[in-house]
Enzyme design. Sequence first.
Site, PDB file in Angstrom:
ATOM      1  N   ASP A 186       0.811  -1.214   0.000  1.00  0.00           N
ATOM      2  CA  ASP A 186       0.000   0.000   0.000  1.00  0.00           C
ATOM      3  C   ASP A 186       0.843   1.263   0.000  1.00  0.00           C
ATOM      4  O   ASP A 186       2.072   1.214   0.132  1.00  0.00           O
ATOM      5  CB  ASP A 186      -0.944   0.012   1.215  1.00  0.00           C
ATOM      6  CG  ASP A 186      -0.269  -0.490   2.494  1.00  0.00           C
ATOM      7  OD1 ASP A 186       0.947  -0.303   2.644  1.00  0.00           O
ATOM      8  OD2 ASP A 186      -0.968  -1.072   3.347  1.00  0.00           O
TER       9      ASP A 186
ATOM     10  N   ASN B 140      -7.627  -3.232  14.454  1.00  0.00           N
ATOM     11  CA  ASN B 140      -9.012  -3.518  14.060  1.00  0.00           C
ATOM     12  C   ASN B 140      -9.109  -4.691  13.087  1.00  0.00           C
ATOM     13  O   ASN B 140     -10.158  -4.930  12.496  1.00  0.00           O
ATOM     14  CB  ASN B 140      -9.670  -2.275  13.460  1.00  0.00           C
ATOM     15  CG  ASN B 140      -8.989  -1.799  12.180  1.00  0.00           C
ATOM     16  OD1 ASN B 140      -8.032  -2.411  11.707  1.00  0.00           O
ATOM     17  ND2 ASN B 140      -9.478  -0.709  11.617  1.00  0.00           N
TER      18      ASN B 140
ATOM     19  N   HIS C  76      -7.253  -5.071  10.286  1.00  0.00           N
ATOM     20  CA  HIS C  76      -6.970  -4.791   8.876  1.00  0.00           C
ATOM     21  C   HIS C  76      -5.641  -5.400   8.450  1.00  0.00           C
ATOM     22  O   HIS C  76      -4.720  -5.568   9.254  1.00  0.00           O
ATOM     23  CB  HIS C  76      -7.031  -3.286   8.566  1.00  0.00           C
ATOM     24  CG  HIS C  76      -5.864  -2.481   9.043  1.00  0.00           C
ATOM     25  ND1 HIS C  76      -5.985  -1.453   9.938  1.00  0.00           N
ATOM     26  CD2 HIS C  76      -4.543  -2.514   8.718  1.00  0.00           C
ATOM     27  CE1 HIS C  76      -4.811  -0.898  10.158  1.00  0.00           C
ATOM     28  NE2 HIS C  76      -3.911  -1.530   9.423  1.00  0.00           N
TER      29      HIS C  76
ATOM     30  N   GLU D 110      -9.674  -2.217   5.348  1.00  0.00           N
ATOM     31  CA  GLU D 110     -10.308  -1.914   6.621  1.00  0.00           C
ATOM     32  C   GLU D 110     -11.571  -2.755   6.814  1.00  0.00           C
ATOM     33  O   GLU D 110     -12.148  -3.277   5.856  1.00  0.00           O
ATOM     34  CB  GLU D 110     -10.689  -0.427   6.661  1.00  0.00           C
ATOM     35  CG  GLU D 110      -9.502   0.529   6.558  1.00  0.00           C
ATOM     36  CD  GLU D 110      -8.778   0.727   7.878  1.00  0.00           C
ATOM     37  OE1 GLU D 110      -8.868  -0.159   8.760  1.00  0.00           O
ATOM     38  OE2 GLU D 110      -8.118   1.761   8.041  1.00  0.00           O
TER      39      GLU D 110
END
Length: 250
Positions: free
Chosen positions: A67, A136, A138, A143
């Site tokens: 990314d 979380n 990811h 996400e």
Amino acid sequence: MRIYQEADYEAMSRRAANLISAEVIRRPDCVLGLATGSTPIGTYKQLTVWNQRGDFSFKEVRTVNLDEYKGLPPTHDQSYRYFMQTNFFDHIDIDVANTYVPDGLAADPDAECARYDELVRSLGYADLQLLGLGRNGHIGFNEPCGSYVKETHVVDLTQSTIDANARFFASADDVPRQALTMGIGCIMAARRVLLIASGADKADAVYNAFCGPITPACPASILQLHNDMVLVGDKAALSKLVAAGVAVCG
């Protein structure tokens, strides 16, 4: 799935580096999928030591990063291209022309995502994909959401991700709100996936990813379906897995 529990961050980093170096030694022209963030820094440092010592070479290796922040130039000290250069590529014998990171400044981000997908596909996907894990759940910047996105895409970062990354910027207001991220399809197409996790603050995410249901609400849970998945974590990160009776290798 194989799970290795290590005593601490340093031991976790050495184990991960050992698995990556074995891939390079076995296949000198392999494709490595790489990750950024604080967790893989120790792994990159260990690989650098071994490479500089002459144990193996990265000269024929190609890399694809997961990314990049949308809107940051590669020279920005918080861009992921800059991260890879300063933490890894500048210190090893890799050909930088064979290292690929999405272009965060692309005039047409959607076209850039399509281009990056085709690039990864043309390389035959990663032989080994290194992943970190967000609090979380990811992976990359995929996400929690209502459905898995297969292709490389532009994503709106959640507030928890912005908060977690704010420590790298002058303030939370400076953290980009979007990123270009490799999709779940590219990640799952890797021949082997290596996920590393460290610290008690990752224990819930690790447990949810590998003991919970497979759901895009916890993106990493999809890794339960990968046929060559390796998890390496320290005792703190794996504490809830061990408490649940999941078998680990020491």
